[in-house]
Design a protein around this motif. Structure first.
Motif, PDB file in Angstrom:
ATOM      1  N   ALA A   1       0.810  -1.245  -0.182  1.00 35.90           N
ATOM      2  CA  ALA A   1       0.006   0.026  -0.006  1.00 35.90           C
ATOM      3  C   ALA A   1       0.908   1.278  -0.113  1.00 35.90           C
ATOM      4  O   ALA A   1       0.607   2.056  -0.874  1.00 35.90           O
ATOM      5  CB  ALA A   1      -0.970   0.014   1.240  1.00 35.90           C
ATOM      6  N   ILE A   2       1.962   1.328   0.746  1.00 40.41           N
ATOM      7  CA  ILE A   2       2.752   2.409   0.982  1.00 40.41           C
ATOM      8  C   ILE A   2       3.532   2.597  -0.372  1.00 40.41           C
ATOM      9  O   ILE A   2       3.718   3.644  -1.063  1.00 40.41           O
ATOM     10  CB  ILE A   2       3.678   2.140   2.009  1.00 40.41           C
ATOM     11  CG1 ILE A   2       3.080   2.381   3.359  1.00 40.41           C
ATOM     12  CG2 ILE A   2       4.904   3.380   1.780  1.00 40.41           C
ATOM     13  CD1 ILE A   2       3.899   2.081   4.501  1.00 40.41           C
ATOM     14  N   VAL A   3       4.172   1.476  -1.104  1.00 43.49           N
ATOM     15  CA  VAL A   3       4.683   1.625  -2.474  1.00 43.49           C
ATOM     16  C   VAL A   3       3.637   2.099  -3.375  1.00 43.49           C
ATOM     17  O   VAL A   3       4.157   2.992  -4.218  1.00 43.49           O
ATOM     18  CB  VAL A   3       5.288   0.193  -2.817  1.00 43.49           C
ATOM     19  CG1 VAL A   3       5.655   0.094  -4.241  1.00 43.49           C
ATOM     20  CG2 VAL A   3       6.324  -0.036  -1.762  1.00 43.49           C
ATOM     21  N   VAL A   4       2.708   1.547  -3.475  1.00 45.54           N
ATOM     22  CA  VAL A   4       1.426   2.037  -4.434  1.00 45.54           C
ATOM     23  C   VAL A   4       1.271   3.554  -4.468  1.00 45.54           C
ATOM     24  O   VAL A   4       1.124   4.559  -5.222  1.00 45.54           O
ATOM     25  CB  VAL A   4       0.083   1.415  -4.298  1.00 45.54           C
ATOM     26  CG1 VAL A   4      -0.954   1.882  -5.083  1.00 45.54           C
ATOM     27  CG2 VAL A   4       0.593  -0.295  -4.726  1.00 45.54           C
ATOM     28  N   ILE A   5       1.025   3.854  -2.759  1.00 41.85           N
ATOM     29  CA  ILE A   5       0.673   5.318  -2.712  1.00 41.85           C
ATOM     30  C   ILE A   5       1.991   6.373  -3.095  1.00 41.85           C
ATOM     31  O   ILE A   5       1.920   7.467  -3.726  1.00 41.85           O
ATOM     32  CB  ILE A   5       0.565   5.577  -1.060  1.00 41.85           C
ATOM     33  CG1 ILE A   5      -0.790   5.146  -0.590  1.00 41.85           C
ATOM     34  CG2 ILE A   5       0.567   7.287  -0.666  1.00 41.85           C
ATOM     35  CD1 ILE A   5      -1.204   5.039   0.626  1.00 41.85           C
TER      36      ILE A   5
ATOM     37  N   ILE B   1       4.078   5.462  -5.450  1.00 38.48           N
ATOM     38  CA  ILE B   1       4.354   5.621  -6.882  1.00 38.48           C
ATOM     39  C   ILE B   1       3.142   6.706  -7.506  1.00 38.48           C
ATOM     40  O   ILE B   1       3.503   7.464  -8.421  1.00 38.48           O
ATOM     41  CB  ILE B   1       4.011   4.294  -7.548  1.00 38.48           C
ATOM     42  CG1 ILE B   1       5.228   3.543  -7.293  1.00 38.48           C
ATOM     43  CG2 ILE B   1       3.621   4.249  -8.975  1.00 38.48           C
ATOM     44  CD1 ILE B   1       5.111   2.079  -7.471  1.00 38.48           C
ATOM     45  N   ILE B   2       1.937   6.498  -6.914  1.00 36.72           N
ATOM     46  CA  ILE B   2       1.144   7.623  -7.317  1.00 36.72           C
ATOM     47  C   ILE B   2       1.477   8.912  -7.190  1.00 36.72           C
ATOM     48  O   ILE B   2       1.106   9.736  -7.882  1.00 36.72           O
ATOM     49  CB  ILE B   2      -0.474   6.955  -6.785  1.00 36.72           C
ATOM     50  CG1 ILE B   2      -1.008   5.963  -7.260  1.00 36.72           C
ATOM     51  CG2 ILE B   2      -1.429   8.277  -6.848  1.00 36.72           C
ATOM     52  CD1 ILE B   2      -2.193   5.301  -6.576  1.00 36.72           C
ATOM     53  N   ALA B   3       1.707   9.216  -5.920  1.00 39.36           N
ATOM     54  CA  ALA B   3       2.199  10.684  -5.679  1.00 39.36           C
ATOM     55  C   ALA B   3       3.320  10.958  -6.678  1.00 39.36           C
ATOM     56  O   ALA B   3       3.360  12.055  -6.911  1.00 39.36           O
ATOM     57  CB  ALA B   3       2.917  10.692  -4.142  1.00 39.36           C
ATOM     58  N   PHE B   4       4.374   9.984  -6.893  1.00 42.61           N
ATOM     59  CA  PHE B   4       5.320  10.621  -7.760  1.00 42.61           C
ATOM     60  C   PHE B   4       4.706  10.765  -9.197  1.00 42.61           C
ATOM     61  O   PHE B   4       5.084  11.797  -9.823  1.00 42.61           O
ATOM     62  CB  PHE B   4       6.479   9.629  -7.961  1.00 42.61           C
ATOM     63  CG  PHE B   4       7.572   9.600  -6.845  1.00 42.61           C
ATOM     64  CD1 PHE B   4       8.320  10.883  -6.717  1.00 42.61           C
ATOM     65  CD2 PHE B   4       7.923   8.563  -5.934  1.00 42.61           C
ATOM     66  CE1 PHE B   4       9.295  11.013  -5.836  1.00 42.61           C
ATOM     67  CE2 PHE B   4       8.629   8.760  -4.957  1.00 42.61           C
ATOM     68  CZ  PHE B   4       9.315  10.020  -4.963  1.00 42.61           C
ATOM     69  N   TYR B   5       3.593  10.046  -9.536  1.00 43.55           N
ATOM     70  CA  TYR B   5       3.134   9.846 -10.824  1.00 43.55           C
ATOM     71  C   TYR B   5       2.518  11.393 -10.872  1.00 43.55           C
ATOM     72  O   TYR B   5       2.367  12.543 -11.999  1.00 43.55           O
ATOM     73  CB  TYR B   5       2.196   9.125 -10.990  1.00 43.55           C
ATOM     74  CG  TYR B   5       1.580   9.092 -12.673  1.00 43.55           C
ATOM     75  CD1 TYR B   5       2.081   8.831 -13.712  1.00 43.55           C
ATOM     76  CD2 TYR B   5       0.018   9.314 -12.745  1.00 43.55           C
ATOM     77  CE1 TYR B   5       1.625   9.003 -15.066  1.00 43.55           C
ATOM     78  CE2 TYR B   5      -0.398   9.441 -13.799  1.00 43.55           C
ATOM     79  CZ  TYR B   5       0.298   9.139 -15.073  1.00 43.55           C
ATOM     80  OH  TYR B   5      -0.271   9.336 -16.213  1.00 43.55           O
TER      81      TYR B   5
END
Length: 197
Positions: free
Chosen positions: A8-12, A14-18
Motif C-alpha cells: 500500500a505504501i509503495v502504491v501510494i 508511486i501514485i504521488a510521484f506520478y
C-alpha cells in the motif's frame, strides 16, 4: 509491518510521484509557451520601435501625405497597446485583439508603401533603405516567433487535454487552454510585408 502495508505504501508513493510528474510537466509546458510569447513580444516591440523611424524619414519627403503617416503611427500605437494587453493576460480574446491590431498595422504599412512609390527620392534614401531592411528582418523574426509560440501552445494544450492529465489539470490550476496567436490574414503573414523604396 506486514506485506499488505508495504505494498500500500509503495502504491501510494508511486501514485504521488506520478501526480508530481504530471504537475511538473504542466508547469514546464506552460512556462515554455509563456517564454515563446515573450520572444514574440521582443520582436513586435522592435517592430513598433522601427515604425517611428520609418515615418520620420518619410516625413521630409512626403509633406502632402500627413494623414497616411498619422494612420501608420495610430495603428502602431494600437498594436503596441494590444501587445501589452496580451502580455498581461494571454487569453483568447487578448490574442484576437492583438491579431486584429497587427492586421490594421500591416494594412497601414501597405498603404504607406503604395504612397511611397510616388517619391523616387525617398526610395533612394539610405536611411529609408536601412530602416526598410531592418523592418523586413523583424517581420521574419515575428513570423518565426509566432510559429514557435503556437507550437508550444499546441504541446501544452495536447498534454493538458490528454488522459489522465485532463482529470487533474483543473485541480493543479491549469483550467484554461492556452490561446493560439493566429493573424487574421494568415496567408499574408507568412510572407513579410513588402516595404520597398
Amino acid at each position: 509491518m506486514d506485506i499488505t502495508s508495504i505494498i500500500a505504501i509503495v502504491v501510494i508513493v508511486i501514485i504521488a510521484f506520478y501526480l508530481i510528474s504530471i504537475f511538473n510537466k504542466l508547469v514546464a509546458l506552460k512556462n515554455r509557451y509563456k517564454n515563446a510569447f515573450a520572444q514574440i513580444e521582443v520582436q513586435l516591440k522592435r517592430r513598433y520601435d522601427l515604425i517611428p523611424n520609418l515615418v520620420e524619414t518619410a516625413k521630409a519627403y512626403m509633406q502632402h501625405e500627413k494623414e497616411t503617416l498619422e494612420n501608420v503611427i495610430a495603428a502602431r500605437n494600437q498594436a503596441s497597446a494590444g501587445l501589452s494587453k496580451a502580455a498581461d493576460n494571454m487569453s483568447g480574446a487578448a490574442m484576437q485583439d492583438l491579431a486584429g491590431a497587427e492586421a490594421m498595422l500591416s494594412g497601414a504599412l501597405g498603404r504607406l508603401n503604395v504612397v511611397m512609390e510616388a517619391y523616387p527620392d525617398l526610395k533612394a534614401n539610405q536611411n529609408m533603405m536601412q530602416v526598410s531592411e531592418e523592418l523586413s528582418s523583424t517581420e521574419n523574426k515575428v513570423s518565426f516567433s509566432r510559429q514557435a509560440y503556437n507550437d508550444q501552445v499546441l504541446a501544452y494544450n495536447t498534454y493538458k487535454q490528454s488522459f489522465p492529465q485532463n482529470m487533474l489539470a483543473n485541480m493543479f490550476g491549469h483550467s484554461e487552454d492556452a490561446a493560439l496567436l493566429e493573424f487574421q490574414d494568415s496567408d499574408k503573414i507568412q510572407e513579410a510585408p513588402k516595404v520597398s523604396f
